[in-house]
Structures are given as structure tokens and as C-alpha cells.
Design a protein around this motif. Structure first.
Motif, mmCIF file in Angstrom:
data_model
loop_
_atom_site.group_PDB
_atom_site.id
_atom_site.type_symbol
_atom_site.label_atom_id
_atom_site.label_comp_id
_atom_site.label_asym_id
_atom_site.label_seq_id
_atom_site.Cartn_x
_atom_site.Cartn_y
_atom_site.Cartn_z
ATOM 1 N N ARG A 115 0.792 7.783 22.315
ATOM 2 C CA ARG A 115 1.702 8.290 21.460
ATOM 3 C C ARG A 115 2.591 7.232 21.117
ATOM 4 N N ASP A 116 2.699 7.352 19.683
ATOM 5 C CA ASP A 116 3.934 6.267 19.177
ATOM 6 C C ASP A 116 4.170 6.891 17.649
ATOM 7 N N ASP A 117 5.442 7.607 17.536
ATOM 8 C CA ASP A 117 5.730 8.047 16.200
ATOM 9 C C ASP A 117 5.740 6.961 15.307
ATOM 10 N N ARG A 118 6.425 5.950 15.497
ATOM 11 C CA ARG A 118 6.435 4.869 14.344
ATOM 12 C C ARG A 118 5.161 4.355 13.964
ATOM 13 N N ALA A 119 4.100 4.131 14.884
ATOM 14 C CA ALA A 119 2.961 3.766 14.371
ATOM 15 C C ALA A 119 2.033 4.886 13.765
ATOM 16 N N TRP A 120 2.359 5.999 14.235
ATOM 17 C CA TRP A 120 1.713 7.219 13.406
ATOM 18 C C TRP A 120 2.080 7.216 11.845
ATOM 19 N N ASN A 121 3.681 7.358 11.847
ATOM 20 C CA ASN A 121 3.956 7.056 10.308
ATOM 21 C C ASN A 121 3.788 6.010 9.501
ATOM 22 N N LEU A 122 3.912 4.815 10.090
ATOM 23 C CA LEU A 122 3.488 3.593 9.311
ATOM 24 C C LEU A 122 2.157 3.508 8.887
ATOM 25 N N ASN A 123 1.146 4.069 9.635
ATOM 26 C CA ASN A 123 -0.059 3.959 9.385
ATOM 27 C C ASN A 123 -0.696 4.867 8.541
ATOM 28 N N THR A 124 -0.082 6.180 8.607
ATOM 29 C CA THR A 124 -0.581 7.148 7.542
ATOM 30 C C THR A 124 0.165 7.421 6.225
ATOM 31 N N ARG A 125 1.715 7.521 6.490
ATOM 32 C CA ARG A 125 2.536 7.724 5.485
ATOM 33 C C ARG A 125 2.565 6.287 4.683
ATOM 34 N N GLY A 126 2.688 5.359 5.163
ATOM 35 C CA GLY A 126 2.632 4.158 4.707
ATOM 36 C C GLY A 126 1.407 3.739 3.704
ATOM 37 N N VAL A 127 0.300 4.259 4.269
ATOM 38 C CA VAL A 127 -0.896 4.121 3.149
ATOM 39 C C VAL A 127 -0.784 4.997 1.958
ATOM 40 N N ALA A 128 -0.423 6.079 2.349
ATOM 41 C CA ALA A 128 -0.140 7.164 1.315
ATOM 42 C C ALA A 128 0.870 6.676 0.237
ATOM 43 N N THR A 129 2.046 6.232 0.593
ATOM 44 C CA THR A 129 3.077 5.613 -0.129
ATOM 45 C C THR A 129 2.684 4.567 -0.931
ATOM 46 N N VAL A 130 1.991 3.590 -0.568
ATOM 47 C CA VAL A 130 1.533 2.266 -1.381
ATOM 48 C C VAL A 130 0.554 2.632 -2.275
ATOM 49 N N SER A 131 -0.564 3.609 -1.796
ATOM 50 C CA SER A 131 -1.663 4.039 -2.698
ATOM 51 C C SER A 131 -1.040 4.774 -3.769
ATOM 52 N N ARG A 132 -0.019 5.589 -3.503
ATOM 53 C CA ARG A 132 0.197 6.648 -4.646
ATOM 54 C C ARG A 132 1.309 5.521 -5.704
ATOM 55 N N ALA A 133 1.788 4.624 -5.325
ATOM 56 C CA ALA A 133 2.676 3.673 -5.870
ATOM 57 C C ALA A 133 1.520 2.806 -7.061
ATOM 58 N N ALA A 134 0.517 2.416 -6.200
ATOM 59 C CA ALA A 134 -0.411 1.586 -6.936
ATOM 60 C C ALA A 134 -1.078 2.519 -8.155
ATOM 61 N N LEU A 135 -1.349 3.759 -8.007
ATOM 62 C CA LEU A 135 -1.974 4.516 -8.842
ATOM 63 C C LEU A 135 -0.751 4.922 -9.894
ATOM 64 N N ASP A 136 0.513 5.257 -9.744
ATOM 65 C CA ASP A 136 1.515 5.147 -10.564
ATOM 66 C C ASP A 136 1.645 3.944 -11.586
ATOM 67 N N VAL A 137 1.487 2.771 -10.997
ATOM 68 C CA VAL A 137 1.959 1.548 -12.122
ATOM 69 C C VAL A 137 0.416 1.127 -12.617
ATOM 70 N N GLY A 138 -0.619 1.742 -12.382
ATOM 71 C CA GLY A 138 -2.035 1.383 -12.968
ATOM 72 C C GLY A 138 -2.724 0.246 -12.307
ATOM 73 N N VAL A 139 -2.382 -0.057 -10.971
ATOM 74 C CA VAL A 139 -3.063 -1.047 -10.344
ATOM 75 C C VAL A 139 -4.748 -0.921 -10.498
ATOM 76 N N ARG A 140 -5.344 -1.967 -10.762
ATOM 77 C CA ARG A 140 -6.872 -2.108 -10.968
ATOM 78 C C ARG A 140 -7.620 -1.621 -9.707
ATOM 79 N N ARG A 141 -7.304 -2.121 -8.565
ATOM 80 C CA ARG A 141 -7.925 -1.873 -7.456
ATOM 81 C C ARG A 141 -7.085 -1.843 -5.988
ATOM 82 N N LEU A 142 -7.475 -1.253 -5.213
ATOM 83 C CA LEU A 142 -6.523 -1.511 -3.949
ATOM 84 C C LEU A 142 -7.776 -1.473 -2.833
ATOM 85 N N VAL A 143 -7.572 -2.484 -1.942
ATOM 86 C CA VAL A 143 -8.370 -2.763 -0.875
ATOM 87 C C VAL A 143 -7.355 -2.496 0.590
#
Length: 327
Positions: free
Chosen positions: A78-106
């Protein structure tokens, strides 16, 4: 081409930026600190927060491709920081990429997003790490992929790469990656005894980088690509590293069963010193010891990993040049 890399100062990020600059890209390097070799004019460092959507929008505007590498790696249950960064971090970056029209995310996920206890041969169709008794890193990497899938459903063009155990040059981290740290200890002649025949699939960081670049160019939207290297007993990995430095050892291989039997005593001791190295989560993949099938990446991405002997030679040469061989 303008490319963004999150986690840019890390081990994979350093190697990826070197490759992207060599390929002629301009790079927005997103991290809290500046990485090695950051003086080049083709790299602009940005201290954006991967958990803040507006911050990431600002960082990603005008970017063609995003490589999301940020992750918290841990062997804890169990590690709350790791869970947050590895889940919400992915959601935040991918949402931001969609918002600004990034062509592709890997997205750089991990082989740990697949349940290694449920397959002797692992492929992209293997069951996922969704059981509560699985370590938090494994569960969070799968949960992060699920967050990304929601954004893909909303229109983001994204693909996922799942590497196995990553090692090799160039690693300027303090501390170095776990595998590179073990290899350095072996190369310095400090490991006379190690775990015996237990094995795992290990991959050169430069091959992971090649897989990421190929996924950006040819990967299918919403698909996963396992990026493995070579399956070997870990004691062979240690001996290859020692041999590359002109040394010998480890000389004795302990049975994994002995370490497993001692775990009820060793794990609490490690926890007392705030260490997760000696833990059930650490030996779990060795007990499962799956063979990783990378045929999909070979077929669709042209993925061709190198032999471990080459990685060992190049890593030891890097450590020697950097003055880190005996550090």
C-alpha cells in the motif's frame, strides 16, 4: 516536430530525450528538476505538475506527441502517493493532452500491469493486476491504463507500452534504478552470493526507447505493446555485469525457497528501515517467473531488443566513464 516528455529527468526520460534530440525533435521536458544534458537548445524544461490539469495544458500547448513516463515505483503493498500518481496522474495528463489537441500520447506503463501469477507465458491478453492482494504498483499501473482508456473513448489517440525490467546506460539517478544498482554492485565485485536460478525478463533502456518511438509512429490506438528483452536467471545478469568489468561472481546461488521461508523475519526488518527491497512484492515476480511474449511489438512496431551481453558491456562502460563504477 515538437514533443513533450513527462518524467523527463528520470532514467527512461534521459535516454528518450537523447534519442528524440538526435532525431531532430524539439522537446518540452516536464519534471520537477532539470535532468542530465539539459543544456541543449532543443530541450525546454518545464516544472509542470502532472496532477494539475491546467498546468499540464500550459505545458502541452503546441505539442505534437506526448510521452507520459511519470510513475512512482514501489514494492509496497500500500502506498497512497504511488496510487495517486500512477492513476490520477495518467488521467490528468491525458485529459490535458486531449484538451489542447495533441496528436498522439504514448503511455509508459509496465509489465506489472499484467497479473504475473496467472500466466506462464505473458502476452497482451494476459489477465490484469486487479486482485487486492497484488502490490500497489501493479494494481496502480493497471488502474492508470483504465483511466487512459476513458480518455481514448472520448477521442484521444493514445497507445500503451509495457516494458519488463529496465536496465542499461545512461543512468544518472541518485539512487540509480534498482537493476542498475545491482549490476554496479556485481561489477564492483561486491556480490559473492545471490539468488540462484530464479529469473525474469530484462530489457535494455535503449530498446524501450526504440519501442516508445515506434509506438508513437505505428502503434494502434488503445492497444498495448509488451517490450521485453531476454529471460535469464538473475544470477546470470549479475555474472554478466561482473564479467563486463573483468570480475567474477556471484559465486554461490541461494535457492529462492530459502529467501521465501525467511520472509516473515526479513520483511519486518526491512520495513523498520523504511526499505521495500526485501518484501513479498519483491520476490513475487521471481516466484511467478513468466516468459514474456513480445511478438506483437515485433510484428507491429518492428521491435528488436538486443542481447543482455551487449547491455552489460555498455552499462559498465558508462559507469566507468561517469566515475560511478565503485560509487
Amino acid at each position: 516536430m515538437r514533443v513533450a516528455v513527462t518524467g523527463a529527468a528520470g532514467f527512461v526520460g534521459t535516454n528518450l530525450i537523447e534519442r528524440l534530440v538526435a532525431d531532430g525533435a524539439d522537446v518540452v521536458a516536464v519534471d520537477r528538476v532539470r535532468g542530465h544534458g539539459s543544456a541543449t537548445g532543443r530541450v525546454r524544461w518545464v516544472a509542470a505538475d502532472v496532477l494539475d490539469r491546467e498546468s499540464m495544458r500550459d505545458a502541452l500547448r503546441g505539442v505534437d506527441t506526448v510521452f507520459h513516463l511519470v510513475a512512482a515505483i514501489t514494492l509496497r503493498m500500500r502506498d497512497d502517493r504511488a496510487w495517486n500518481l500512477n492513476t490520477r496522474g495518467v488521467a490528468t495528463v491525458s485529459r490535458a493532452a486531449l484538451d489542447v489537441g495533441v496528436r498522439r500520447l504514448v503511455h509508459l506503463s509496465s509489465v506489472h500491469a499484467f497479473d504475473q501469477d496467472r500466466a506462464k507465458v505473458m502476452s497482451e491478453t494476459t489477465a490484469r493486476s486487479d486482485r487486492p492482494e497484488i502490490p500497489v504498483y501493479d494494481r496502480s499501473k493497471w488502474a492508470g491504463e483504465q483511466e487512459l482508456a476513458k480518455v481514448v473513448d472520448d477521442g484521444l489517440d493514445a497507445t500503451v507500452c509495457n516494458p519488463t525490467g529496465i536496465w542499461g546506460p545512461s543512468d544518472y539517478g541518485a539512487p540509480m534504478s534498482r537493476l542498475n544498482g545491482l549490476a554496479r554492485s556485481a561489477a564492483a565485485g561486491r556480490v559473492p552470493v545471490f539468488i540462484g536460478r530464479a529469473g525474469f525478463d530484462l530489457v535494455d533502456v535503449r530498446d524501450v526507447v526504440s519501442g516508445l518511438v515506434a509506438a508513437a509512429e505505428r502503434g494502434r490506438t488503445g492497444h498495448n505493446y509488451l517490450l521485453g528483452g531476454e529471460y535469464r536467471p538473475l544470477i546470470d545478469f549479475m555474472r554478466l555485469s561482473a564479467a563486463a568489468a573483468g570480475r567474477h561472481g556471484p559465486f554461490v546461488g541461494l535457492p529462492l525457497s530459502a529467501l521465501k521461508a525467511a520472509m516473515p523475519v526479513l520483511e519486518p526488518i526491512g520495513a523498520r528501515f523504511d526499505s521495500d527491497i526485501v518484501s513479498k512484492a519483491a520476490i513475487g515476480p521471481l516466484l511467478a517467473s513468466p516468459i514474456v511474449d513480445c511478438s506483437k511489438a515485433r510484428r507491429e512496431l518492428g521491435y528488436r531488443p538486443r542481447p543482455m551481453e551487449e547491455t552489460a558491456r555498455d552499462l559498465v562502460a558508462f559507469l566507468d566513464r561517469a566515475g560511478r563504477l565503485s560509487a
